[in-house]
Design an enzyme around this catalytic site. Structure first.
Site, PDB file in Angstrom:
ATOM      1  CG  HIS A  43      -2.010  -1.087   1.052  1.00  9.05           C
ATOM      2  ND1 HIS A  43      -3.100  -0.952   0.221  1.00  9.05           N
ATOM      3  CD2 HIS A  43      -2.103  -2.326   1.580  1.00  9.05           C
ATOM      4  CE1 HIS A  43      -3.815  -2.062   0.259  1.00  9.05           C
ATOM      5  NE2 HIS A  43      -3.232  -2.916   1.078  1.00  9.05           N
ATOM      6  NE  ARG A  81       7.157 -24.867   2.224  1.00 10.13           N
ATOM      7  CZ  ARG A  81       7.958 -23.977   1.687  1.00 10.13           C
ATOM      8  NH1 ARG A  81       8.277 -24.042   0.417  1.00 10.13           N
ATOM      9  NH2 ARG A  81       8.472 -23.016   2.412  1.00 10.13           N
ATOM     10  CG  HIS A 126       6.560 -18.159   2.441  1.00  9.12           C
ATOM     11  ND1 HIS A 126       6.696 -19.441   1.941  1.00  9.12           N
ATOM     12  CD2 HIS A 126       6.884 -17.346   1.406  1.00  9.12           C
ATOM     13  CE1 HIS A 126       7.064 -19.392   0.669  1.00  9.12           C
ATOM     14  NE2 HIS A 126       7.189 -18.119   0.316  1.00  9.12           N
ATOM     15  CG  ASN A 170      10.096 -19.859   1.834  1.00  3.63           C
ATOM     16  OD1 ASN A 170      10.265 -21.020   1.451  1.00  3.63           O
ATOM     17  ND2 ASN A 170      10.058 -18.832   1.001  1.00  3.63           N
ATOM     18  CD  GLU A 171      12.773 -19.079  -1.262  1.00  3.95           C
ATOM     19  OE1 GLU A 171      12.593 -17.875  -1.458  1.00  3.95           O
ATOM     20  OE2 GLU A 171      12.564 -19.950  -2.108  1.00  3.95           O
ATOM     21  CG  ASN A 312      12.164 -23.471  -1.440  1.00  2.00           C
ATOM     22  OD1 ASN A 312      11.816 -24.578  -1.029  1.00  2.00           O
ATOM     23  ND2 ASN A 312      11.728 -22.345  -0.903  1.00  2.00           N
ATOM     24  CE1 TYR A 314      10.157 -21.499  -8.165  1.00  2.00           C
ATOM     25  CE2 TYR A 314      11.444 -21.458  -6.138  1.00  2.00           C
ATOM     26  CZ  TYR A 314      10.220 -21.526  -6.785  1.00  2.00           C
ATOM     27  OH  TYR A 314       9.067 -21.620  -6.058  1.00  2.00           O
ATOM     28  CD  GLU A 383       8.887 -22.152  -2.558  1.00  5.75           C
ATOM     29  OE1 GLU A 383       9.269 -21.416  -3.486  1.00  5.75           O
ATOM     30  OE2 GLU A 383       8.658 -21.750  -1.414  1.00  5.75           O
TER      31      GLU A 383
HETATM   32  C1  GAL Z   1      10.249 -18.550  -3.974  1.00 12.24           C
HETATM   33  C2  GAL Z   1       9.305 -18.105  -2.884  1.00 12.24           C
HETATM   34  C3  GAL Z   1       7.863 -18.203  -3.250  1.00 12.24           C
HETATM   35  C4  GAL Z   1       7.563 -17.879  -4.687  1.00 12.24           C
HETATM   36  C5  GAL Z   1       8.571 -18.502  -5.616  1.00 12.24           C
HETATM   37  C6  GAL Z   1       8.399 -18.150  -7.063  1.00 12.24           C
HETATM   38  O1  GAL Z   1      11.511 -17.992  -3.800  1.00 12.24           O
HETATM   39  O2  GAL Z   1       9.506 -18.895  -1.741  1.00 12.24           O
HETATM   40  O3  GAL Z   1       7.154 -17.412  -2.353  1.00 12.24           O
HETATM   41  O4  GAL Z   1       7.383 -16.558  -4.878  1.00 12.24           O
HETATM   42  O5  GAL Z   1       9.870 -18.145  -5.234  1.00 12.24           O
HETATM   43  O6  GAL Z   1       9.020 -16.960  -7.378  1.00 12.24           O
END
Ligand code: GAL
Length: 520
Positions: A43, A81, A126, A170-171, A312, A314, A383
């Site tokens: 906001h 999760r 998180h 988380n992370e 996690n 990616y 993740e």
């Molecule tokens: C991770 C995070 C999630 C989600 C995901 C995709 O790092 O834990 O909340 O946003 O990336 O970007």
């Protein structure tokens, strides 16, 4: 079996999907919930969000949670999760005032999941710190160790009878490094010198204290397991052999900082990180390291404070020495302490998440690295997900999941890593932090303009459902098509089938052409 490209994941391998409170719940002021840093940030910093949206309503899971359980069950998930919003349970963050409506919300969700045979995997934190605690310094105030463990105590007392897998944080690398180095995520504070490293220490201690409380007061009775989820960007050398050493150090910062204190035999910070940060801090004119050290007692508290490794994954980046004038920051662009820069690898595929090029092989490397460095611990992928456009027929996401599961298969079968489960991010489309609703991660799509927030299955969800049913990664087109018939999507043809279909079309066209040519 002749010609079978079977790649089966073990029978006891678990499949899940993930979400997080701020990204799906909405109900940001509902029924006595307190404000979190994200409620405030969206906001007050509207421009920080690509489409200037917010999570006020998001997927409206605060009201539509039964739908979430329904789709989780439709997929056949072993686990779901989700995270608990600290300020929905404790509006000010402190345990003197427990919000009954918040408790009921999570309690009902947990009960319904269990009723459907889905294990709740609960993340305590998180990214959505209660605003009151932020105004007191948040993760840079040592008192947060007690604030967090008091919160954990409340959660255990309410849910430990039903929740057997807990993720405390988380992370950490996003929470401490990315948030304070960029200032572009809530709480919007940019302080690169001390905040990331104070946060490193207090966050780890908060995790460990919460772990020990469970171990002492609940473990014998409920036999649950606890860990913290680390976001790992796999780092490879850029080009030159000399970049190899840099990649090794990069991994010490990326993985070691959050793992060595917990999973190594010696405990404490990784020696390389400790040394580099001390030298760098002295050069900067400090007479101490910006990375606060642990006392022997703290080291003991931390060592062994996880029952499995939660990762996690990616993406993968490459690392190289910084050129003159270049200055990166953890964890995406580099490191001033290593005088190094990180880049997206030329060999990775792009995705709609600009910072997340796709490189499945990095997952296997990560898993093997964890085994090599921390031993035969169970590893759960908490993740892994694909940032795409808002399309229903998402071949690319299907391929993404398949390719990553193939790497998991190889890690288990070739590298003998104990990978015990995989969790796709996300169960459904949600508020993706700075990207708002402009990218889609969901197995289920949500049209965010529609107040009904209907969850609609994408093609990839039905591939995933087939994998879950059979544990086979190369599922038959028939299995997917049987599922999608019910969903009114066009039929799916796997790549090999598509190739043979297009070959047939070419041959028919060729013959037709020859016919016309000779007989006209
Ligand atoms: C991770 C995070 C999630 C989600 C995901 C995709 O790092 O834990 O909340 O946003 O990336 O970007």
């Amino acid at each position: 079996m002749v010609g079978c490209s079977c790649q089966k994941l073990p029978q006891n391998f678990k499949f899940g999907a993930a979400t997080a409170a701020y990204q799906i719940e909405g109900g940001w002021k509902a029924d006595g919930k307190g404000k979190s840093v994200w409620d405030e940030f969206v906001h007050t910093h509207k421009d920080a969000i690509e489409d200037r949206t917010n999570g006020d309503v998001a997927a409206d899971s605060y009201h539509l949670w039964r739908e979430d359980v329904r789709i989780a069950s439709q997929l056949g998930l072993d686990h779901y999760r989700f995270s608990i919003s600290w300020s929905r349970i404790l509006p000010s963050g402190l345990p003197n005032n427990v919000n009954k409506a918040g408790v009921k919300y999570y309690s009902d969700l947990i009960d319904e999941l269990l009723r459907q045979g889905i294990e709740p995997v609960v993340t305590m934190y998180h990214f959505d710190l209660p605003l009151t605690l932020q105004s007191l310094g948040g993760w840079t105030n040592p008192l947060i160790v007690d604030w967090f463990s008091d919160y954990a105590k409340v959660l255990y007392s309410l849910f430990a009878d039903r929740v057997k897998t807990w993720i405390t944080m988380n992370e950490a690398v996003v929470l401490c490094d990315m948030i304070f180095n960029t200032g572009s995520l809530a709480p919007g504070i940019k302080e690169e010198e001390l905040a990331p490293f104070l946060c490193n220490k207090y966050l780890l201690l908060a995790h460990a204290k919460a772990y020990r409380i469970y171990e002492r007061e609940y473990k014998n009775k409920y036999h649950g397991r606890i860990s913290l989820a680390n976001n790992i960007i796999w780092i490879e050398p850029y080009k030159h052999p000399r970049d190899k050493e840099l990649a090794k150090l990069g991994l010490d910062f990326m993985i070691g900082r959050y793992s060595h204190p917990i999973y190594s035999k010696e405990g404490g910070w990784p020696p390389t990180v400790e040394k580099i940060l001390l030298e760098y801090s002295l050069k900067q004119g400090y007479n101490y390291s910006r990375l606060p050290s642990f006392t022997e007692e703290e080291k003991k508290l931390l060592k062994g404070s996880a029952d499995f490794y939660a990762v996690n994954y990616y993406t993968t980046y490459v690392i190289r020495p910084a050129k003159k004038g270049e200055r990166g920051f953890w964890f995406l662009t580099g490191s001033p302490e290593l005088d190094a820069m990180m880049e997206k690898p030329a060999y990775a595929e792009p995705s709609a998440g600009v910072i997340m090029p796709v490189y499945p092989k990095g997952l296997r490397q990560t898993l093997s690295y964890l085994k090599k460095n921390y031993g035969d611990i169970d590893i759960m992928i908490t993740e892994n997900g694909y940032a795409g456009k808002h399309q229903m027929y998402d071949h690319v996401r299907l391929k993404f999941i398949k390719d990553h599961l193939t790497e998991v298969y190889l890690a288990i079968n070739e590298d003998k890593v104990n990978v015990i489960g995989y969790t796709y991010w996300a169960l459904m489309d949600n508020f993706e932090w700075n990207s708002g609703y402009s990218v889609a991660f969901g197995l289920y799509a949500i049209n965010h303009d529609d107040p009904k927030k209907i969850r609609s299955p994408r093609l990839s969800s039905q591939y995933y459902a087939c994998v879950i049913k059979t544990h086979e990664i190369n599922v038959s087109d028939q299995c997917i098509n049987e599922n999608i018939d019910k969903l009114h999507l066009p039929h799916y043809h796997s790549f090999t089938n598509r190739i043979s279909a297009s070959k047939t079309v070419i041959v028919v066209l060729f013959l037709g052409f020859m016919y016309i040519y000779y007989y006209r």
